[in-house]
Scaffold this motif. Structure first.
Motif, PDB file in Angstrom:
ATOM      1  N   UNK A 119      -8.564  -3.247  -1.403  1.00 31.92           N
ATOM      2  CA  UNK A 119      -7.722  -3.869  -0.373  1.00 31.92           C
ATOM      3  C   UNK A 119      -8.233  -5.245   0.054  1.00 31.92           C
ATOM      4  N   UNK A 120      -9.314  -5.711  -0.545  1.00 29.45           N
ATOM      5  CA  UNK A 120      -9.824  -7.048  -0.196  1.00 29.45           C
ATOM      6  C   UNK A 120      -8.771  -8.135  -0.392  1.00 29.45           C
ATOM      7  N   UNK A 121      -7.933  -7.979  -1.426  1.00 26.47           N
ATOM      8  CA  UNK A 121      -6.945  -9.027  -1.725  1.00 26.47           C
ATOM      9  C   UNK A 121      -5.614  -8.783  -1.024  1.00 26.47           C
ATOM     10  N   UNK A 122      -5.484  -7.665  -0.316  1.00 22.21           N
ATOM     11  CA  UNK A 122      -4.201  -7.357   0.319  1.00 22.21           C
ATOM     12  C   UNK A 122      -3.781  -8.437   1.326  1.00 22.21           C
ATOM     13  N   UNK A 123      -4.664  -8.889   2.243  1.00 26.20           N
ATOM     14  CA  UNK A 123      -4.247  -9.959   3.168  1.00 26.20           C
ATOM     15  C   UNK A 123      -3.869 -11.250   2.447  1.00 26.20           C
ATOM     16  N   UNK A 124      -4.551 -11.556   1.336  1.00 30.00           N
ATOM     17  CA  UNK A 124      -4.227 -12.767   0.583  1.00 30.00           C
ATOM     18  C   UNK A 124      -2.820 -12.670   0.006  1.00 30.00           C
ATOM     19  N   UNK A 125      -2.488 -11.525  -0.578  1.00 28.74           N
ATOM     20  CA  UNK A 125      -1.149 -11.343  -1.156  1.00 28.74           C
ATOM     21  C   UNK A 125      -0.101 -11.423  -0.050  1.00 28.74           C
ATOM     22  N   UNK A 126      -0.400 -10.882   1.106  1.00 19.99           N
ATOM     23  CA  UNK A 126       0.543 -10.948   2.230  1.00 19.99           C
ATOM     24  C   UNK A 126       0.710 -12.402   2.696  1.00 19.99           C
ATOM     25  N   UNK A 127      -0.391 -13.144   2.802  1.00 22.95           N
ATOM     26  CA  UNK A 127      -0.312 -14.538   3.261  1.00 22.95           C
ATOM     27  C   UNK A 127       0.498 -15.386   2.298  1.00 22.95           C
ATOM     28  N   UNK A 175      -9.049  -4.240   6.331  1.00 25.09           N
ATOM     29  CA  UNK A 175      -8.658  -2.825   6.453  1.00 25.09           C
ATOM     30  C   UNK A 175      -7.149  -2.748   6.667  1.00 25.09           C
ATOM     31  N   UNK A 176      -6.493  -1.962   5.827  1.00 24.47           N
ATOM     32  CA  UNK A 176      -5.035  -1.908   5.854  1.00 24.47           C
ATOM     33  C   UNK A 176      -4.543  -0.852   6.824  1.00 24.47           C
ATOM     34  N   UNK A 177      -3.386  -1.107   7.440  1.00 20.99           N
ATOM     35  CA  UNK A 177      -2.730  -0.087   8.253  1.00 20.99           C
ATOM     36  C   UNK A 177      -1.760   0.723   7.397  1.00 20.99           C
ATOM     37  N   UNK A 178      -1.424   0.225   6.220  1.00 25.35           N
ATOM     38  CA  UNK A 178      -0.625   0.948   5.224  1.00 25.35           C
ATOM     39  C   UNK A 178      -0.909   0.279   3.887  1.00 25.35           C
ATOM     40  N   UNK A 179      -0.669   1.002   2.804  1.00 24.70           N
ATOM     41  CA  UNK A 179      -0.987   0.468   1.481  1.00 24.70           C
ATOM     42  C   UNK A 179       0.167  -0.409   0.982  1.00 24.70           C
ATOM     43  N   UNK A 180       0.591  -1.319   1.849  1.00 26.07           N
ATOM     44  CA  UNK A 180       1.680  -2.238   1.536  1.00 26.07           C
ATOM     45  C   UNK A 180       1.347  -3.593   2.141  1.00 26.07           C
ATOM     46  N   UNK A 181       1.877  -4.655   1.543  1.00 31.06           N
ATOM     47  CA  UNK A 181       1.647  -5.985   2.113  1.00 31.06           C
ATOM     48  C   UNK A 181       2.628  -6.283   3.234  1.00 31.06           C
ATOM     49  N   UNK A 182       3.721  -5.523   3.320  1.00 33.76           N
ATOM     50  CA  UNK A 182       4.693  -5.748   4.396  1.00 33.76           C
ATOM     51  C   UNK A 182       4.127  -5.343   5.751  1.00 33.76           C
ATOM     52  N   UNK A 183       3.072  -4.507   5.753  1.00 32.71           N
ATOM     53  CA  UNK A 183       2.406  -4.114   6.996  1.00 32.71           C
ATOM     54  C   UNK A 183       1.111  -4.906   7.142  1.00 32.71           C
ATOM     55  N   UNK A 184       0.847  -5.463   8.299  1.00 25.27           N
ATOM     56  CA  UNK A 184      -0.317  -6.342   8.463  1.00 25.27           C
ATOM     57  C   UNK A 184      -1.634  -5.582   8.439  1.00 25.27           C
ATOM     58  N   UNK A 185      -2.681  -6.236   7.948  1.00 21.92           N
ATOM     59  CA  UNK A 185      -4.039  -5.709   8.013  1.00 21.92           C
ATOM     60  C   UNK A 185      -4.632  -6.045   9.376  1.00 21.92           C
ATOM     61  N   UNK A 186      -5.866  -5.573   9.611  1.00 20.09           N
ATOM     62  CA  UNK A 186      -6.510  -5.827  10.904  1.00 20.09           C
ATOM     63  C   UNK A 186      -6.571  -7.318  11.236  1.00 20.09           C
ATOM     64  N   UNK A 187      -6.974  -8.120  10.271  1.00 18.20           N
ATOM     65  CA  UNK A 187      -7.163  -9.546  10.572  1.00 18.20           C
ATOM     66  C   UNK A 187      -5.830 -10.244  10.828  1.00 18.20           C
TER      67      UNK A 187
END
Length: 855
Positions: free
Chosen positions: A656-664, A573-585
């Motif tokens: 948004x499933x792949x958002x944390x992966x792109x951020x990592x 779950x995203x806090x913003x629709x950007x990878x620069x902002x962290x997701x819950x995990x």
């Protein structure tokens, strides 16, 4: 006109009508402009100017210039009390010295020529009423001065006001050299104004050049200029001079001249504000004056005026000041009806300014996927998402509304989309094999061992993740057309049955991934609430320390295992629709803060699931929708309409499933650049674009030239981003055009209805996810933006007020699920409201109103 026109430059006092706008150095901004207006034929109260030559002579005869220069030289704008000390020092000097007899004689001679009646004494600085800086209210004005001694005292006070603390600080902010400013003083016959105020020849808020704004209040204009009253407000169409909008003010006080000199404040008589101040004919006349003054100067003007009633219907107007309007925004581009609905949703998406890596990876890919979907629905007429964000050197500067490009395809493409997707049943979208395939692929990408990957392999992981996003949007392409058809059909059928007000209930109680996530959170909160050890721990430990405390106990470790399973399933779950902002995990402490709030009280029972079914059955039993002709059509439309909201919410969840992966992956590459001394910290990678990352990693380790290039690029973009910190990415005026709510005496904020109903309680300002722990049950949640990650808080909030967003926002949808009122798109609720302030939220009409604390 220059100084050599006036008696070889030795001019201390000159009639006001002798000046033109070019005489700024001698008459100051106010004096030069009033002289210009007088010469142009506008009615300006007669008077004279005590010129800057008199100010120079005052300093010269008292040997003050060197002492002023010394005091100014000690001024350090970065020191908090520096301006106050310099101001006190210089003003004390100016009050102590004597005024040369030559100046006194000239002032009193001119005063006597005005018949020694009441005058207004007004400061006119050489740095004032400029096109780039108004310097409004920085120096003093004295009204209704009635004798010679008071006149000389007022002139001295004007000179001293050039060195007030606020004037010094204002010049420093405007980068005006302190040593160069001088002050003239304008003395004019006092106008016995019955009504006075301010007129702007362009709309200072919207920037519209075809509108003229008038604020008016009984008595002298000081009440309006100083902001002491809520004046009558008129918006006038400049072409026709028609009053487009009229709002009567409260006119809390009237300032009027007092017998014996000076002014007094008079409280409004009850009922006196029930009618407008200015007659309509007078408004037309004043508007024309404003148009003529603007035409004379060639630019929009800020005008102060006074009105005196006479035997005519229009009365007599005097112009007291005219200066260029400063900080006037450019007019808004035309915004189409569909775009007005979309802009609040976009504002919700961009809670923070995207970084270059956001726009070239996740955020940009999502935008283009949505754009491609719109193309399938309306063809090439669809707005181009690449036109939405204006960039400079890779830094997003502002949002520009993309334009629809009307064409015949707009009429044809929706029907083609309906025909092409006729076999896709929205009620069965979750059974589509594509969804299961995509979930497997996303989980596989998540398991990649990024540390063991080469630079190129990590870049490939990024591209795989980004290519996955448009495939999720294929689900919308397949099922949205029929769902939208159901949505429209339901609306039409309810209108036919005269039951339009049932639409909200019929589309509530929909099970989505957001409600599923919130239910899972609620189960964790229940475990905390019912376990004495966990309950005690969550009550006494701050959210940021909960993780460490939980690890220290056996019960806590057992809970953390369950918590980790929750994050595995819902932590993207995203806090913003950007990878620069962290997701819950990425920041589980934020989720623990939510649980700390939820565990305090039990969840209130929500009956929406039964309510929509009861409403459906009632409509079938008691309206024409239950007839043989319409029953089947109604039920199908209802099912597809309900599916629309589920598909919209759940495809967002899956995309948004792949958002944390792109951020990592991004942070992994950032960490390597930090090790190579190209970055100071891994997070600075977000200042780079994806194509730049690909280039920089071709040779490893990077050369010293590449390291230098990266550092310069990041420093430049970081500085540009910091310079935009106080500039909203989306022009607030674009949000205001979406609001149809009307203001009233008790109305604090207006917005759009997100969820109907009325609730009251203390406001709680929650600016971001780090402040989730502030909310207490029964508070009104006030937030700048929200997204699905915020919605668990709705289970405890009495109501929701949001600066951005609209009726189609995720927050509005979930607020309707929980049956709490929501007002969206208030623009500045987080700034206008205060923590603990009691408010009443009218979700049905999009209003936030004053309220009193329950005793």
């Amino acid at each position: 006109m220059t100084m050599n026109r006036f008696d070889n430059g030795d001019v201390l006092v000159v009639p006001l009508s002798h000046f033109r706008r070019s005489d700024l150095a001698l008459a100051g901004g106010k004096g030069a402009n009033l002289g210009e207006l007088s010469q142009a034929g506008f009615e300006v109260p007669p008077g004279y100017v005590i010129t800057t030559a008199a100010y120079d002579l005052l300093l010269q005869k008292n040997n003050l210039q060197a002492r002023l220069t010394e005091a100014i030289g000690s001024f350090d704008p970065d020191r908090q009390d520096a301006a106050a000390k310099v101001s006190q020092q210089i003003q004390s000097l100016l009050h102590e010295i004597s005024i040369p007899e030559q100046i006194i004689d000239e002032i009193l001679k001119a005063y006597r020529q005005l018949d020694e009646g009441a005058v207004a004494v007004r400061s006119s600085a050489t740095a004032e009423d400029l096109p780039e800086a108004a310097f409004a209210g920085q120096q003093e004005t004295f009204l209704n001065i009635v004798d010679e001694r008071a006149l000389l005292d007022a002139v001295r006070a004007c000179w001293a006001s050039l060195w007030s603390e606020r004037a010094i600080l204002y010049r420093a902010r405007q980068n005006v050299e302190q040593n160069t400013v001088k002050l003239a003083v304008v003395v004019q016959k006092m106008v016995p104004a019955e009504i006075a105020g301010v007129m702007f020849t362009a709309n200072p808020v919207s920037g519209a050049r075809d509108e003229l704004l008038i604020d008016a209040n009984p008595g002298l204009g000081e009440a309006v200029v100083s902001g002491m009253v809520t004046p009558d407000h008129f918006t006038v169409d400049k072409r026709s001079r028609r009053v487009k909008e009229q709002r009567l003010g409260r006119r809390e006080v009237t300032i009027r001249s007092k017998a014996g000199g000076g002014t007094e404040q008079v409280t409004l008589i009850q009922g006196a504000a029930d009618t407008g101040t200015l007659p309509l004919q007078a408004i037309h006349k004043l508007s024309q004056l404003g148009i003529d003054i603007e035409r004379h100067y060639g630019s929009p003007q800020d005008i102060e005026w006074a009105w005196v009633k006479d035997e005519t219907k229009t009365g007599r107007f005097f112009i007291l000041q005219a200066r260029p309007m400063t900080a006037l925004p450019e007019p808004l581009p035309p915004v189409s009806g569909p775009m007005r609905m979309i802009i609040p949703v976009l504002a919700e998406m961009w809670q923070t300014r995207p970084y270059p890596l956001d726009t070239t990876t996740f955020t940009g890919t999502v935008e283009r996927a949505i754009g491609n979907f719109l193309v399938t629905m309306i063809g090439r007429s669809a707005p181009n998402p690449d036109e939405m964000l204006l960039e400079e050197d890779g830094v997003v500067v502002q949002f520009t509304p993309p334009q629809l490009h009307p064409s015949p395809s707009m009429l044809v493409m929706p029907w083609i989309a309906m025909w092409r997707t006729r076999h896709y049943d929205p009620a069965r979208w979750e059974a589509d094999p594509l969804l299961a395939e995509l979930i497997v692929q996303a989980r596989a990408l998540e398991r990649h061992d990024l540390r063991s990957f080469t630079w190129t392999q990590n870049i490939e992981t990024l591209h795989e993740s980004l290519a996955w996003i448009p495939r999720v949007m294929e689900l919308r392409e397949r099922y949205f057309p029929q769902a939208l058809l159901g949505l429209g059909g339901l609306s039409l059928l309810l209108a036919l049955a005269r039951r339009r007000d049932r639409f909200g209930v019929l589309t509530s109680g929909i099970k989505t991934k957001t409600t599923e996530t919130n239910q899972a959170l609620e189960e964790l909160a229940t475990q905390i609430r019912t376990d004495p050890v966990l309950r005690d721990l969550f009550q006494r430990v701050e959210a940021r320390d909960l993780g460490a405390e939980l690890k220290a106990s056996q019960d806590g470790q057992a809970f953390l295992k369950r918590f980790e399973r929750f994050l595995d399933q819902y932590g993207h779950r995203e806090t913003a629709l950007t990878i620069s902002q962290p997701a819950w995990k990425d920041q589980p402490d934020n989720v623990l803060a939510i649980l700390k709030v939820l565990a305090e009280t039990e969840l209130r029972k929500i009956q929406h699931e039964e309510a929509w079914q009861r409403t459906r059955d009632e409509l079938l039993a008691n309206t024409i929708l239950g007839t043989r002709l319409l029953r089947k059509r109604f039920l199908k439309s209802l099912n597809n309409a309900r599916a629309f909201f589920q598909i919209r919410e759940d495809t967002h969840f899956y995309v948004t499933l792949v958002q944390p992966t792109i951020r990592r992956v991004s942070l992994e590459l950032g960490g390597r650049l930090k090790q190579a001394d190209a970055l100071d910290k891994a997070e600075e990678v977000f200042h780079l674009r994806l194509d730049e990352l690909q280039t920089f990693g071709r040779q490893w380790p990077p050369s010293s030239e590449v390291v230098t290039q990266i550092r310069e690029l990041v420093a430049r973009r970081k500085a540009r981003r910091e310079s935009l910190a106080n500039k909203p990415m989306i022009d607030p005026r674009l949000l205001s055009v979406t609001s149809g709510a009307q203001a009233g005496e008790d109305v604090l904020l207006t917005g759009t209805s997100g969820s109907p109903g009325m609730a009251r309680g203390p406001a709680k300002i929650v600016n971001d996810v780090s402040e989730f722990g502030k909310l207490r049950p029964g508070d009104v949640l006030v937030a700048p933006v929200t997204n699905p990650a915020w919605t668990p808080l709705f289970q405890r909030a009495a109501a929701v007020v949001v600066d951005a967003g609209g009726a189609a926002s995720h927050a509005a949808i979930v607020a309707r699920e929980y049956g709490i009122p929501a007002v969206m798109g208030t623009m500045n609720g987080t700034k206008e409201l205060k923590d603990g302030q009691w408010i009443r939220v009218d979700g049905s009409h999009g209003l936030v109103l004053k309220d009193e604390e329950m005793k």
